[in-house]
Design a protein around this motif. Structure first.
Motif, mmCIF file in Angstrom:
data_model
loop_
_atom_site.group_PDB
_atom_site.id
_atom_site.type_symbol
_atom_site.label_atom_id
_atom_site.label_comp_id
_atom_site.label_asym_id
_atom_site.label_seq_id
_atom_site.Cartn_x
_atom_site.Cartn_y
_atom_site.Cartn_z
ATOM 1 N N THR A 231 -55.789 -45.488 26.233
ATOM 2 C CA THR A 231 -56.791 -46.330 26.872
ATOM 3 C C THR A 231 -56.317 -46.691 28.271
ATOM 4 O O THR A 231 -55.116 -46.814 28.526
ATOM 5 C CB THR A 231 -57.074 -47.605 26.065
ATOM 6 O OG1 THR A 231 -55.988 -48.521 26.196
ATOM 7 C CG2 THR A 231 -57.305 -47.288 24.593
ATOM 8 N N VAL B 88 -62.937 -51.157 25.266
ATOM 9 C CA VAL B 88 -62.024 -51.364 24.132
ATOM 10 C C VAL B 88 -62.337 -52.627 23.352
ATOM 11 O O VAL B 88 -62.002 -52.725 22.162
ATOM 12 C CB VAL B 88 -60.551 -51.378 24.596
ATOM 13 C CG1 VAL B 88 -60.150 -50.037 25.177
ATOM 14 C CG2 VAL B 88 -60.282 -52.508 25.594
ATOM 15 N N ALA C 41 -65.626 -48.436 20.860
ATOM 16 C CA ALA C 41 -64.334 -47.896 20.447
ATOM 17 C C ALA C 41 -64.480 -46.942 19.271
ATOM 18 O O ALA C 41 -63.820 -45.887 19.218
ATOM 19 C CB ALA C 41 -63.391 -49.039 20.079
ATOM 20 N N ASN D 203 -52.167 -48.190 24.242
ATOM 21 C CA ASN D 203 -53.121 -49.139 24.808
ATOM 22 C C ASN D 203 -52.655 -49.617 26.179
ATOM 23 O O ASN D 203 -51.741 -50.445 26.282
ATOM 24 C CB ASN D 203 -53.292 -50.336 23.871
ATOM 25 C CG ASN D 203 -54.167 -50.006 22.682
ATOM 26 O OD1 ASN D 203 -55.362 -49.778 22.841
ATOM 27 N ND2 ASN D 203 -53.580 -49.968 21.495
ATOM 28 N N CYS D 204 -53.283 -49.080 27.227
ATOM 29 C CA CYS D 204 -52.982 -49.508 28.596
ATOM 30 C C CYS D 204 -54.152 -50.238 29.253
ATOM 31 O O CYS D 204 -53.976 -50.830 30.320
ATOM 32 C CB CYS D 204 -52.609 -48.301 29.457
ATOM 33 S SG CYS D 204 -51.031 -47.535 29.045
ATOM 34 N N THR E 120 -56.908 -54.419 22.353
ATOM 35 C CA THR E 120 -55.723 -53.719 21.854
ATOM 36 C C THR E 120 -55.770 -53.605 20.339
ATOM 37 O O THR E 120 -55.540 -52.529 19.765
ATOM 38 C CB THR E 120 -54.446 -54.454 22.302
ATOM 39 O OG1 THR E 120 -54.330 -54.360 23.731
ATOM 40 C CG2 THR E 120 -53.206 -53.847 21.668
ATOM 41 N N ILE F 161 -58.488 -50.958 19.080
ATOM 42 C CA ILE F 161 -58.079 -49.556 19.113
ATOM 43 C C ILE F 161 -57.014 -49.283 18.055
ATOM 44 O O ILE F 161 -57.042 -48.241 17.378
ATOM 45 C CB ILE F 161 -57.562 -49.173 20.509
ATOM 46 C CG1 ILE F 161 -58.690 -49.290 21.550
ATOM 47 C CG2 ILE F 161 -56.961 -47.763 20.512
ATOM 48 C CD1 ILE F 161 -59.867 -48.362 21.315
ATOM 49 N N CYS F 162 -56.087 -50.202 17.874
ATOM 50 C CA CYS F 162 -55.040 -50.011 16.865
ATOM 51 C C CYS F 162 -55.630 -49.848 15.466
ATOM 52 O O CYS F 162 -55.231 -48.952 14.712
ATOM 53 C CB CYS F 162 -54.071 -51.192 16.878
ATOM 54 S SG CYS F 162 -52.889 -51.183 18.237
ATOM 55 N N ASN G 16 -48.385 -50.447 22.362
ATOM 56 C CA ASN G 16 -49.206 -51.435 23.053
ATOM 57 C C ASN G 16 -48.538 -51.911 24.332
ATOM 58 O O ASN G 16 -47.313 -51.864 24.453
ATOM 59 C CB ASN G 16 -49.499 -52.615 22.126
ATOM 60 C CG ASN G 16 -50.294 -52.194 20.905
ATOM 61 O OD1 ASN G 16 -51.148 -51.314 20.999
ATOM 62 N ND2 ASN G 16 -50.019 -52.806 19.760
#
Length: 256
Positions: free
Chosen positions: A11, A60, A66, A85-86, A119, A122-123, A146
């Protein structure tokens, strides 16, 4: 876990730390799904690596957006082994402004939603797909990485929302790793210091130099490639789990 022929979701992968991670993973033989809100930049990354990179415009913090991005990744590559996750926002606002007016709650909430909830979003979705992977010889099915910030530990003036969001990312690292241990999914967090991302390249030397002065060694901004290098290490070293690593040249942020 090997990156060769693995599938990674990144991301914020169209620029900065995310793009450096995409490039590092490609160099190791991975295929990558870039999730970003910048369509032009994201598609440019995909166009530069046909067949190995796809781009999806993903918010996100939105469950449906997502979910669609994860589904597109599965359709394109058939699996997800790594998620980094950026994506994030970097707001700076004091709890009371110069007129002693309170910070609008919506401003605080937006930062929490993107940086922390996004975050986690997405996880949870990536982990669901990772759990379907066949384990490797060490029982590994996936890796989640993360992005927090040194602001999680020494937030500056005006960083209440940002520090809270990044502190939340740090705080969920261990319990998330515990939750996912039975599936062979590892979870780690990187807490970057000041990096030479496109956003920072645009600021004046008058602003840059006091920040560099707080770095111990080497006396410079971080290179995004150094972030990507650490992401590669976190994937490849199977015994690295449930950790938050500061990548900051030893910086300790002053109050302002």
């Amino acid at each position: 876990m090997k990156l060769d022929n693995a599938v990674a979701v990144v991301t914020g992968g169209a620029s900065g730390l995310g793009l450096a991670t995409v490039e590092a993973f490609l160099a190791k033989g991975a295929n990558v799904a870039v999730f970003d809100m910048n369509e032009a930049a994201g598609q440019a990354v995909a166009d530069a690596h046909p067949g190995r990179v796809i781009f999806q415009k993903v918010n996100v913090a939105d469950a449906d957006s997502a979910t669609a991005g994860i589904a597109a990744t599965m359709a394109a590559f058939g699996a997800i082994h790594v998620a980094v996750n950026c994506a994030g926002v970097g707001t700076a606002s004091k709890i009371l402004d110069r007129d002693s007016k309170a910070l609008p709650l919506e401003a605080f909430n937006k930062t929490i939603q993107v940086n922390l909830v996004g975050t986690f979003n997405i996880c949870r979705l990536a982990a669901e797909e990772m759990a379907k992977n066949a384990p490797d010889a060490d029982g590994q099915r996936g890796v989640l990485i993360n992005t927090a910030s040194v602001a999680a530990f020494d937030g500056q003036t005006g960083q209440c929302a940002y520090s809270a969001s990044k502190g939340g990312v740090v705080g969920m690292t261990l319990p998330m790793a515990r939750d996912l241990s039975r599936y062979g999914i590892r979870v780690n967090t990187i807490a970057p210091g000041i990096f030479d991302t496109p956003m920072m390249k645009g600021v004046s030397e008058e602003y840059r130099q006091p920040l560099i002065a707080m770095v111990q060694n080497p006396k410079r901004f971080g290179d995004p490639a150094e972030y990507g290098q650490l992401c590669v290490t976190m994937v490849e070293n199977n015994y690295l789990n449930a950790e938050t690593i500061r990548l900051d040249g030893g910086i300790r942020m002053a109050a302002k």
